[in-house]
Design a protein around this motif. Sequence first.
Motif, PDB file in Angstrom:
ATOM      1  N   GLU A  98       0.857  -1.165   0.000  1.00  0.00           N
ATOM      2  CA  GLU A  98       0.000   0.000   0.000  1.00  0.00           C
ATOM      3  C   GLU A  98       0.901   1.224   0.000  1.00  0.00           C
ATOM      4  O   GLU A  98       1.864   1.275   0.771  1.00  0.00           O
ATOM      5  CB  GLU A  98      -0.893   0.032   1.245  1.00  0.00           C
ATOM      6  N   LEU A 105       4.415  -4.800   6.043  1.00  0.00           N
ATOM      7  CA  LEU A 105       2.964  -4.620   6.050  1.00  0.00           C
ATOM      8  C   LEU A 105       2.404  -4.733   7.469  1.00  0.00           C
ATOM      9  O   LEU A 105       1.437  -4.064   7.819  1.00  0.00           O
ATOM     10  CB  LEU A 105       2.339  -5.697   5.155  1.00  0.00           C
ATOM     11  N   ASN A 125      -0.150   3.797  10.805  1.00  0.00           N
ATOM     12  CA  ASN A 125      -1.461   4.344  10.479  1.00  0.00           C
ATOM     13  C   ASN A 125      -2.259   4.712  11.715  1.00  0.00           C
ATOM     14  O   ASN A 125      -3.434   5.012  11.628  1.00  0.00           O
ATOM     15  CB  ASN A 125      -2.220   3.289   9.672  1.00  0.00           C
ATOM     16  N   ASP A 129       1.526   5.113   0.844  1.00  0.00           N
ATOM     17  CA  ASP A 129       0.945   5.965   1.874  1.00  0.00           C
ATOM     18  C   ASP A 129       1.912   7.111   2.169  1.00  0.00           C
ATOM     19  O   ASP A 129       3.059   7.085   1.739  1.00  0.00           O
ATOM     20  CB  ASP A 129       0.719   5.147   3.143  1.00  0.00           C
ATOM     21  N   GLU A 168       1.486  -1.715   9.768  1.00  0.00           N
ATOM     22  CA  GLU A 168       0.391  -0.802   9.429  1.00  0.00           C
ATOM     23  C   GLU A 168      -0.253  -0.146  10.640  1.00  0.00           C
ATOM     24  O   GLU A 168      -0.434   1.068  10.668  1.00  0.00           O
ATOM     25  CB  GLU A 168      -0.643  -1.545   8.569  1.00  0.00           C
ATOM     26  N   ASP A 216       8.422  -9.289   8.128  1.00  0.00           N
ATOM     27  CA  ASP A 216       6.997  -8.991   8.083  1.00  0.00           C
ATOM     28  C   ASP A 216       6.261  -9.854   9.097  1.00  0.00           C
ATOM     29  O   ASP A 216       5.562 -10.792   8.733  1.00  0.00           O
ATOM     30  CB  ASP A 216       6.484  -9.229   6.644  1.00  0.00           C
ATOM     31  N   TRP A 221      -7.698  -2.804   1.526  1.00  0.00           N
ATOM     32  CA  TRP A 221      -6.695  -1.735   1.354  1.00  0.00           C
ATOM     33  C   TRP A 221      -5.390  -2.199   0.732  1.00  0.00           C
ATOM     34  O   TRP A 221      -4.500  -1.390   0.458  1.00  0.00           O
ATOM     35  CB  TRP A 221      -6.394  -1.093   2.705  1.00  0.00           C
ATOM     36  N   ILE A 222      -5.192  -3.503   0.509  1.00  0.00           N
ATOM     37  CA  ILE A 222      -3.897  -3.999   0.031  1.00  0.00           C
ATOM     38  C   ILE A 222      -3.949  -4.276  -1.470  1.00  0.00           C
ATOM     39  O   ILE A 222      -4.843  -4.977  -1.940  1.00  0.00           O
ATOM     40  CB  ILE A 222      -3.512  -5.299   0.781  1.00  0.00           C
ATOM     41  N   LEU A 271       3.904   0.365   2.545  1.00  0.00           N
ATOM     42  CA  LEU A 271       3.845  -0.813   3.404  1.00  0.00           C
ATOM     43  C   LEU A 271       3.931  -2.009   2.477  1.00  0.00           C
ATOM     44  O   LEU A 271       3.166  -2.082   1.519  1.00  0.00           O
ATOM     45  CB  LEU A 271       2.514  -0.840   4.162  1.00  0.00           C
ATOM     46  N   ASN A 324      -6.423   0.949  12.354  1.00  0.00           N
ATOM     47  CA  ASN A 324      -5.798  -0.355  12.297  1.00  0.00           C
ATOM     48  C   ASN A 324      -6.533  -1.208  11.276  1.00  0.00           C
ATOM     49  O   ASN A 324      -7.509  -1.876  11.578  1.00  0.00           O
ATOM     50  CB  ASN A 324      -5.845  -1.008  13.681  1.00  0.00           C
ATOM     51  N   ASN A 325      -6.080  -1.137  10.039  1.00  0.00           N
ATOM     52  CA  ASN A 325      -6.750  -1.864   8.969  1.00  0.00           C
ATOM     53  C   ASN A 325      -6.614  -3.366   9.142  1.00  0.00           C
ATOM     54  O   ASN A 325      -7.476  -4.115   8.714  1.00  0.00           O
ATOM     55  CB  ASN A 325      -6.159  -1.476   7.608  1.00  0.00           C
TER      56      ASN A 325
END
Lengths: 112, 900
Positions: free
Chosen positions: B174, B282, B289, B176, B285, B217, B303-304, B193, B293-294
């Motif tokens: 993503e 990722l 963010n 950002d 996030e 990750d 969102w990915i 991310l 918290n997606n």
Amino acid sequence: MGENKSDVLQGTLDLMVLKTLESMGALHGYGIARRIEQVSGNTLSLNQGTIYPALLRLEQRGWIKAEWGLSETNRRAKFYSLSRTGRRQIERETENWERVAATIARFLISPR
Amino acid sequence: MDWVRIFLTRCAAIFRRKKLDAELDEELRAHIDLAIAENIERGLSAEEARTTALRDFGGITQTREAYRIQRGLPWLEQIVRDVRFAARQLRKSPGFTLTAILTLTLGLGANIAIFSLLNALLLRPLPVPHADQLAVLYINGASADGQPNYSFNAPLFRALEKHHDAFQSVAGFEVDRFQVRGSSGYMPVSGSLVSGQFFETLQGRPLLGRALTPADDQPHGGSTGFAAVITEGLWQSWFHRDPHVLGRTLIIAGAPFTVVGVMPKSFIGADPIHPAAIYVPLWAEPVVNAPYNNIANGYSSWWISVIARRNPGVSLEWANASLQATTRSLLDESQAPPRWIKEAQAHRFVLVAEPGSKGFTYLRMTFAKPLYVVSALCAAMLLLACLNLASLLMARAAARERELATRLAMGATRRRLVQQLLVEGLLIALIGTAAGALAAPVVSRALVSAFVAQSSGYMAAVVDTSLDTRVLLFVASAAIASTLLIGLVPALRATSRNLNEQIKSGVQTVFTRQHRRWLPRLLMSVQVALALILVIGAGLLATSLTRLYGKDLGLDAKSVADISLDLAQQHIKGDALLRWYRAYDEAVLHQPGVHAASLAFLTPLGNRAWSDAFSAAPNGAKYELYTNEISPDYFATLRIPFLAGRDFAWNDTAATGNKIVLNRTAVRIFFPGANAIGQTMYDGKTPYQVIGVVGDAVYASIHRAPPAQVYFPITQDSDLSPYIFAVIRYQGSPTALADAARHLAVKMLPEIPAPVMTTMSGDIDNWLGSERMMAMLAVFFAACALLVTAIGLYGTLAYTTARRTSEIGIRIALGAQRRQVVVMVFRENAWVALCGSLLGLAIALFAARALASFLYGVSARDPWVLISSVAVLALIASAASLIPAIRAARIEPITALRAE
């Protein structure tokens, strides 16, 4: 006069010019033309003018060099002489010519 | 290498021709002199000596010619001669030359510019090894409107990451904007991310250190916390290429990240338009963010973006079949809600892979369609320009018929003449192409900054429109095609004519000429048709755009600015946060030029939506309402009309009971025909009292009709968001307001990231960016097309009329009225314009359906647009044709006949 004179083969003129310069040293266009006529014993129908494109061709290949100088009659003229590559080239051209001549000769003498 | 040397000496000879000629003459003279001298020595007389010398030499002229051929490059010299001749011809008629070159510059420049843009956004592959193995993944059936969905949620992506049979590796990312702590507070840096296999998928080799791996990750990063990879650009600007950068710590959104690697400049990630400067795992996030918290949101956050690398030898079809087969098990594994599993069972929800060599950027979806439309307009424009030049050159060649015929008669071959005319066309094409290629980067940069850069919102877009091989190839082929088109046709035509007839008939070819003139007429008619199509297209797109701008939004968007405040890192919460907001609101209101100010959680055109399900009775039937959270005076600031009840007040606190305001549509749904004020609505079991009703106003997107909406007061929110907009109605300069607002924010909270201001009219411009681009370019092309067509109509008619001078002279001498002459000349173009218009109209009506999807509030067959387009074209064509006609009528018979 012209009956038994032969035209100059393309390529052979180059070799004649090179050989002439090898034996005579630096020479102007007229001198080269005269020398070829004399050596060939007047058997060639050579328009003297045709040696100029040939000279230019050899010069472009870097086999001969040209320089302005004075003739024996004190006339300003362009003198041609062999370059180092030209000297080397004579051997190669001679070999070529001999090979061609030998091949042709074999045809001429071969029994029917 | 002999031939190189020979070629070079020959080339060199071309430029020293005069000197070499003189030398040759001197040498030949010396030869003759020497021969004469020798002959005299042999005893010939002077006269005889000279004759013999010349005879032995052979032809001096022939020798000289043979020598020259040996010396230079005859074909090259010929072309040089042709170019000189063509240049002289063009210089002789500067008006023609200038219009021809300008026409081509316009046509080619526009095409190159648009193609560069198309190339940058849609065609250029990612600079990674074996880009053809990449695939972009999307989901069919995930969104209600049937559009493919290019965003994945975290659980589904994690499941996919584990089971990727068809792919070597699968990566999610993503792009950002990260808040990174620099030497002077937080600074926004474009970042990305990325999941564990991202660098493996793109096969990016680090310049320094290492790339991120699956081991990085993880929920809390690797063994030493979260790692980050930076790019060479950031390494240079932040760390001055310090080789000890590895192991240094970057603070992103308050959390530490350890730099483990530096990527080279050539690595731009998977989104070619939004290159990141920092890559973090990722799983980071929630940190980057915060407070959102997606990942925790699971299936409610999509969102990915996903890009994958196919195994060598695995076809896309096979990959797709494999994806389709595993979709169901992926949903099961990611514990998808039953709704999605049901969709998957019916084969409506399915994962799909498409070729991904160009990476993925959401901008592509916005601009693909308009760019293709614009390229079509461009191509039409270029074709028109070429046709126009061809007919102009043809008219010129026709005027030179006698000259060409004479040269043919004197022994010039047709090949030579065609070559010469072609060189003339080539010269024009070359200059035009060069000028176009020079102008194109300026145009494409302007286009990028005017449309693309704005539309990408808060992420800085980097559109690389530089000329690459693809663009150069395009330019070269365009130039060659236009040369052939503008040069070859007239050249072949001009030399194809019967020689005898030419010489015999001379200027008086008038009567035999009529039936031969179909080709120029056809060319001109096609031009008129093309121009009409461009004008109609521009008219439709422009009308559509004005309708869009004139659309009733339900609020007054003029002189409204939004300031986005970000207090996420400030550790102010609850009542303190509300107090800060109110204080800021009041401080802004006291700034000079501010008429009204309020606060809102969402802005009307901010492209973000929030919804909540309400019912009229506790646990009754639910209806989804779009929501916003606002401060008092929000409606007054935006001038959204109050229909009933009252606005929120600062003292509507949690203690006074939940209050809401509805819009008209929501009232119509919940309380049809009744008075809504004082009624109660329920969100689950929680009651809300309706205290006001307002008019419908645009929500989230300009393209959607206002939905049913509910407004909450910020004063009653127990979990107030740290992101909020100050909505301000102001007078005067927006930059002064932005400065003041920023200054105020920093004064009240020194650590706050600089607030970003947008004006609402700017928002509207952004929303209509692609429509605006299409309409403006279409109008531009249409204007050019009209201009070019006018020049063409005028030019060809002026030429042909000039050639009819003596005929017209005779007609006038025989008693023709001047008016009749005007009509006679004018009629020639009138027919061309009429045929062209009919052809253009027919094509426009036929193609209407293709354009319909780009239009708002106007039919593709709108009679007014069609009629006025034809009228404009007719007007321009008449003006262009009237001048030569009037000039023809002024011909004096005596002068005309004397010129014979």
